[in-house]
Design an enzyme around this catalytic site. Sequence first.
Site, mmCIF file in Angstrom:
data_model
loop_
_atom_site.group_PDB
_atom_site.id
_atom_site.type_symbol
_atom_site.label_atom_id
_atom_site.label_comp_id
_atom_site.label_asym_id
_atom_site.label_seq_id
_atom_site.Cartn_x
_atom_site.Cartn_y
_atom_site.Cartn_z
ATOM 1 N N GLU A 83 -8.961 13.600 1.636
ATOM 2 C CA GLU A 83 -9.281 12.758 2.802
ATOM 3 C C GLU A 83 -8.150 12.631 3.822
ATOM 4 O O GLU A 83 -7.881 11.539 4.303
ATOM 5 C CB GLU A 83 -9.650 11.340 2.334
ATOM 6 C CG GLU A 83 -10.813 11.301 1.407
ATOM 7 C CD GLU A 83 -11.074 9.910 0.853
ATOM 8 O OE1 GLU A 83 -12.233 9.497 0.866
ATOM 9 O OE2 GLU A 83 -10.126 9.253 0.393
HETATM 10 C C1 NGO Z 1 -12.300 8.796 -3.192
HETATM 11 C C2 NGO Z 1 -10.989 8.601 -2.467
HETATM 12 C C3 NGO Z 1 -10.138 7.496 -3.073
HETATM 13 C C4 NGO Z 1 -10.977 6.252 -3.344
HETATM 14 C C5 NGO Z 1 -12.142 6.629 -4.222
HETATM 15 C C6 NGO Z 1 -13.027 5.457 -4.521
HETATM 16 C C7 NGO Z 1 -10.918 10.479 -3.709
HETATM 17 C C8 NGO Z 1 -10.458 11.717 -4.326
HETATM 18 N N1 NGO Z 1 -10.368 9.893 -2.672
HETATM 19 O O1 NGO Z 1 -11.942 9.757 -4.186
HETATM 20 O O2 NGO Z 1 -9.076 7.198 -2.211
HETATM 21 O O3 NGO Z 1 -10.202 5.296 -3.982
HETATM 22 O O4 NGO Z 1 -12.929 7.653 -3.658
HETATM 23 O O5 NGO Z 1 -14.115 5.769 -5.291
#
Ligand code: NGO
Length: 530
Positions: free
Chosen positions: A334
């Site tokens: 992300e």
């Molecule tokens: C996503 C995000 C995390 C969050 C999470 C919550 C990934 C790999 N990046 O998973 O920052 O905490 O969801 O479910």
Amino acid sequence: MKNLLLFFCMCLVLFSCEEKTPSTPKDLAKEFLIPKPDSLLATGSSFRLTKKTQIVIQDEFLELRTVGIFLANKLKPATGFKLPISLYSEVESGNNIIYLSSDLNNDQLGVEGYELIIEENHIKLQGNSAAGIFRGVQTLLQLLPETIEKKSLQTGPWEIASGIIVDFPSYEYRGAMIDVSRHFFGVEKVKEYIDHLARYKMNYLHIHLTDDQGWRIEIKKWPNLTNHGGSTQVGGGKGGFFTQEDYKKIVKYAADRFITIVPEIDLPGHTNAALASYAELNCDGKAQKLYTGMEVGFSTLCTRNENTYEFVDDVIKELVEITPGPYIHIGGDESHSTKQEDYIYFVDRVQDIVKKYGKQMMGWDDITEGSLNSNSVAQHWAKTDNAKKAVGQNVKIVMSPASKAYLDMKYDSTTTLGLNWAGFIEVDSGYIWNPATLINGVKKENILGVECPLWTETVTNLDELEYLVFPRLLGYAEIGWTKQENRNWEDYKVRLGNQQARLEALGINYYPSKLVPWTKPTEKGVKLKD
Ligand code: NGO
């Protein structure tokens, strides 16, 4: 004379309880093991553990002695027995012995497999390595009454059904993740988490050490990362961090249970805590404010600035020095505020840094945008296309699909803890999937293993943690260990229901799903959260 007779009778009773009462025949086929072993043959009698039982190791291998000590220590509180550990050459008869041997040379078993032969007079646990023996010890413990898990003296008898179990894992990597950044969990709590993983034969603990809300690992060259960047958490609590000494204690505790730590430094996004600690890491040279919310995707390191790579090099160098395991996880998820070409440039450079320090890079599946070395590992969580890109680059995948394997997803719409962006994950849905058929084009040979991540935006203490982790963790452990042909929900849910007494003996705050035929009424010992 009367007294003497009484004394004689008492001796007889004591003696017969301890040594002579024949064991009640038990049926190994009716035991409810999780994960389910590869093969099992019941032979219709029982071994009885007594205070005279000896643990015998075949030779003076330090690792094997450690496993022997682990077993003796595990058995002591509930049984009161202080079982001695002897060498094979030192013992005379083969009776009332638990024999541990780690040089079987059986290819089928691999590093972590074991063969457990339980007879009326002795138990033989053999494997190719101490790791295999350790996994077998977990089976042995599950075959004892659940009261073995209690910390205080219990009555017994301590009988184990006889038979033969031959068992080995389906996947090499069977992991769980804990996010200590969103809410900090200290050394003792992480150790408890490690105990849970060990009990179900898992072998990797991935620790998400840094994120926007907190930097949790001491880096000596950059002390403000923890002094400032570790000083808060989601909701504004006081946060915390591991000193390098703390981290080493976790690594050692895990290693004694044949569990490898995978440390994650999330880069180049999810870095607000670092950007708040050092102004020079920001493109505009201005430090960010600390962040205690739950948004994602807003922070990025300055990927075209050489300072950034000095920083990353220092962090990875120090982390490698205290991490014996093969993987350094660099996050990579992300990075919405990093331009795509900058992101790719960054991933490729960081991969070189990890390689320079002799480790393999692991990252969330977003890293497949970069040009990956074939020994890097992609952790699939969101985009099936990224998993396919990993296969295209000959890169192995750890399967953590959010809609199936995220421990922080709510069970259903009534669950108050957790998130639901990837859907609800009831206990059946978390179990009923096959990593090797979930994504077209991603086959078993492309998969290193399975991991269930616990993100902690909503998790503030151990009770809450356990509620989301249990009972789903047992399912993920079985997906990783038990071959697909041996797995089905109808059979699993009965075995899970039978684990209830054990979960309660351990004082675990589990979610009493209505889909599981629990064997005890749920009121007992379970603190319902919602
Ligand atoms: C996503 C995000 C995390 C969050 C999470 C919550 C990934 C790999 N990046 O998973 O920052 O905490 O969801 O479910």
